[in-house]
Design an enzyme around this catalytic site. Structure first.
Site, PDB file in Angstrom:
ATOM      1  N   CYS A  37      -0.738   6.771   9.725  1.00  0.00           N
ATOM      2  CA  CYS A  37       0.524   6.146  10.115  1.00  0.00           C
ATOM      3  C   CYS A  37       0.240   4.864  10.878  1.00  0.00           C
ATOM      4  CB  CYS A  37       1.303   7.046  11.073  1.00  0.00           C
ATOM      5  SG  CYS A  37       1.726   8.608  10.377  1.00  0.00           S
ATOM      6  N   GLU A  54       0.826  -1.208   0.000  1.00  0.00           N
ATOM      7  CA  GLU A  54       0.000   0.000   0.000  1.00  0.00           C
ATOM      8  C   GLU A  54       0.860   1.258   0.000  1.00  0.00           C
ATOM      9  OE1 GLU A  54      -4.030  -1.316   2.272  1.00  0.00           O
ATOM     10  OE2 GLU A  54      -2.314  -0.904   3.546  1.00  0.00           O
TER      11      GLU A  54
HETATM   12  N1  SAH Z   1       9.399   1.253   9.960  1.00  0.00           N
HETATM   13  C1  SAH Z   1       9.565   2.660   9.835  1.00  0.00           C
HETATM   14  C2  SAH Z   1       8.559   3.329   8.912  1.00  0.00           C
HETATM   15  C3  SAH Z   1       7.113   2.944   9.039  1.00  0.00           C
HETATM   16  S1  SAH Z   1       6.177   3.533  10.390  1.00  0.00           S
HETATM   17  C4  SAH Z   1       9.550   3.316  11.205  1.00  0.00           C
HETATM   18  O1  SAH Z   1       9.290   2.643  12.190  1.00  0.00           O
HETATM   19  O2  SAH Z   1       9.861   4.496  11.293  1.00  0.00           O
HETATM   20  C5  SAH Z   1       6.004   5.250  10.164  1.00  0.00           C
HETATM   21  C6  SAH Z   1       5.665   5.985  11.456  1.00  0.00           C
HETATM   22  O3  SAH Z   1       4.353   5.631  11.908  1.00  0.00           O
HETATM   23  C7  SAH Z   1       6.615   5.666  12.604  1.00  0.00           C
HETATM   24  O4  SAH Z   1       7.037   6.831  13.234  1.00  0.00           O
HETATM   25  C8  SAH Z   1       5.757   4.846  13.553  1.00  0.00           C
HETATM   26  O5  SAH Z   1       6.207   4.990  14.885  1.00  0.00           O
HETATM   27  C9  SAH Z   1       4.374   5.419  13.313  1.00  0.00           C
HETATM   28  N2  SAH Z   1       3.278   4.520  13.672  1.00  0.00           N
HETATM   29  C10 SAH Z   1       3.248   3.164  13.619  1.00  0.00           C
HETATM   30  N3  SAH Z   1       2.051   2.712  14.018  1.00  0.00           N
HETATM   31  C11 SAH Z   1       1.299   3.783  14.337  1.00  0.00           C
HETATM   32  C12 SAH Z   1      -0.050   3.959  14.788  1.00  0.00           C
HETATM   33  N4  SAH Z   1      -0.859   2.938  14.982  1.00  0.00           N
HETATM   34  N5  SAH Z   1      -0.490   5.230  14.979  1.00  0.00           N
HETATM   35  C13 SAH Z   1       0.313   6.299  14.751  1.00  0.00           C
HETATM   36  N6  SAH Z   1       1.570   6.189  14.304  1.00  0.00           N
HETATM   37  C14 SAH Z   1       2.066   4.961  14.105  1.00  0.00           C
END
Ligand code: SAH
Length: 341
Positions: A333, A95
């Protein structure tokens, strides 16, 4: 042709040259094809108007143009955000998200199918790790969204499915191609990592110009281990050391993402600890109120979020808030996980 490269966009310049010669195309056609792909964002070979029919036909018989196929687009009812479901040639789904906000149009792209990191608050974790995307598959998400978007894309963030630093070489190759072939300034490309320490140091050593974001999310080892088990391998202490190293080497600010989870890291005293933790390091902080994915965590209420943000007003670093886009279509996110449509 190498086994893994099954589309034209995945070929490197030499492979593209060889293929062109094999199907009877003159070398100057390569620049024309390049323009059709990277400037005009064509969907297929037959849209390349100045390429003779027999040549585009030969090319299309040799290889498909794009490695990815759009199989579904879901639009948010409340915002101009759209989530794209792509199928890879290996039959996997990934996605990407297209978002508009004032004069910014941002694409959030995936670097892997699934993810091995297992952050407890992230929906992608539930898929497990399936496969690394190739540099071509990474670039193709932006190319196809550029075609679908009414407005020019201004920013690319590696914040979709996957951990970019566990697919480091392909991510860097893809990002470099976005920079050189598609013309995105390196500072408009952000790579976000959960904290793969040696790769943060490598990015600094290689003097890569892309923006670096680190998903920080907790201010002590124990709490971080609970929500981000990779902290057992890459401790918070070693993560901070690598962040300092990165700043010393590059003089570029890192953005620390902080997913705000109810009762876990959302109190004013957590905010104060965050300030203390990061104070010595020139950086930015991006607070992301948690997006619901079902499961043990919840989003703090509005008042708690405001109080947390108020506490951060005394911080020496800039604080921004990401009110995630497209949460009604699970495009926020951490909400990306391929589900039945
Ligand atoms: N693996 C990488 C990129 C993907 S996640 C990383 O961890 O940075 C992208 C962002 O979304 C990260 O900052 C992560 O902490 C955040 N994230 C993950 N799950 C989330 C959720 N359920 N709600 C809000 N942010 C979230």
């Amino acid at each position: 042709m190498p086994e893994t490269k099954k589309s034209f966009i995945e070929l490197d310049p030499n492979e593209a040259k060889t293929l062109l010669a094999e199907v009877g195309g003159e070398p100057f056609r390569l620049a024309q094809i390049h323009n059709w792909i990277y400037k005009n964002h064509v969907a297929d070979w037959d849209e390349m108007e100045n390429i003779p029919k027999h040549l585009s036909q030969n090319l299309s018989e040799a290889l498909p143009l794009h490695p990815l196929e759009i199989i579904h687009i879901k639009g948010s009812k409340t915002e101009p955000t759209r989530k794209f479901l792509f199928k890879t040639q290996s039959g996997h789904n990934i996605e990407s998200v297209l978002m508009h906000d004032k004069d910014r149009t941002t694409v959030c792209i995936s670097s892997q199918v699934g993810c091995a990191v297992d952050c407890k608050f992230c929906a992608t974790a539930s898929m497990g790790f399936i496969k690394n995307l190739s540099a071509g598959e990474i670039v193709d998400q932006v190319l196809q969204l550029e075609r679908e978007s009414q407005k020019k894309i201004t920013n690319v963030v590696f914040m979709g499915m996957g951990e970019p630093f566990l697919n480091y070489n392909r991510v860097m190759e893809g990002a470099t191609r976005l920079n050189t072939a598609l013309g995105f300034g390196a500072r408009r490309i952000t790579i976000s990592t959960a904290g793969i320490v040696p790769k943060i140091r490598q990015m600094a050593d290689e003097n890569r110009q892309f923006k670096l974001a680190i998903s920080f999310n907790a201010i002590d080892e124990d709490r971080r281990k609970k929500i981000m088990p990779l902290t057992q391998i890459h401790s918070l202490k070693s993560l901070m050391e690598s962040a300092f190293y990165y700043y010393q080497k590059t003089k570029r600010f890192i953005t620390f993402e902080f997913v705000l989870l109810k009762g876990i890291n959302d109190s004013p005293s957590d905010g104060l600890k965050l300030i203390q933790y990061l104070s010595g390091l020139p950086c930015k902080v991006n607070v992301i109120p948690y997006n619901e994915i079902g499961g043990e965590f919840s989003r703090p209420d509005e008042q708690t979020i405001r109080e947390f943000l108020n506490t951060l007003k005394q911080a020496p670093f800039t604080v921004t808030v990401r009110w995630s886009k497209g949460t009604d279509i699970d495009a926020g996110c951490g909400q990306l996980a391929v589900k039945a449509i």
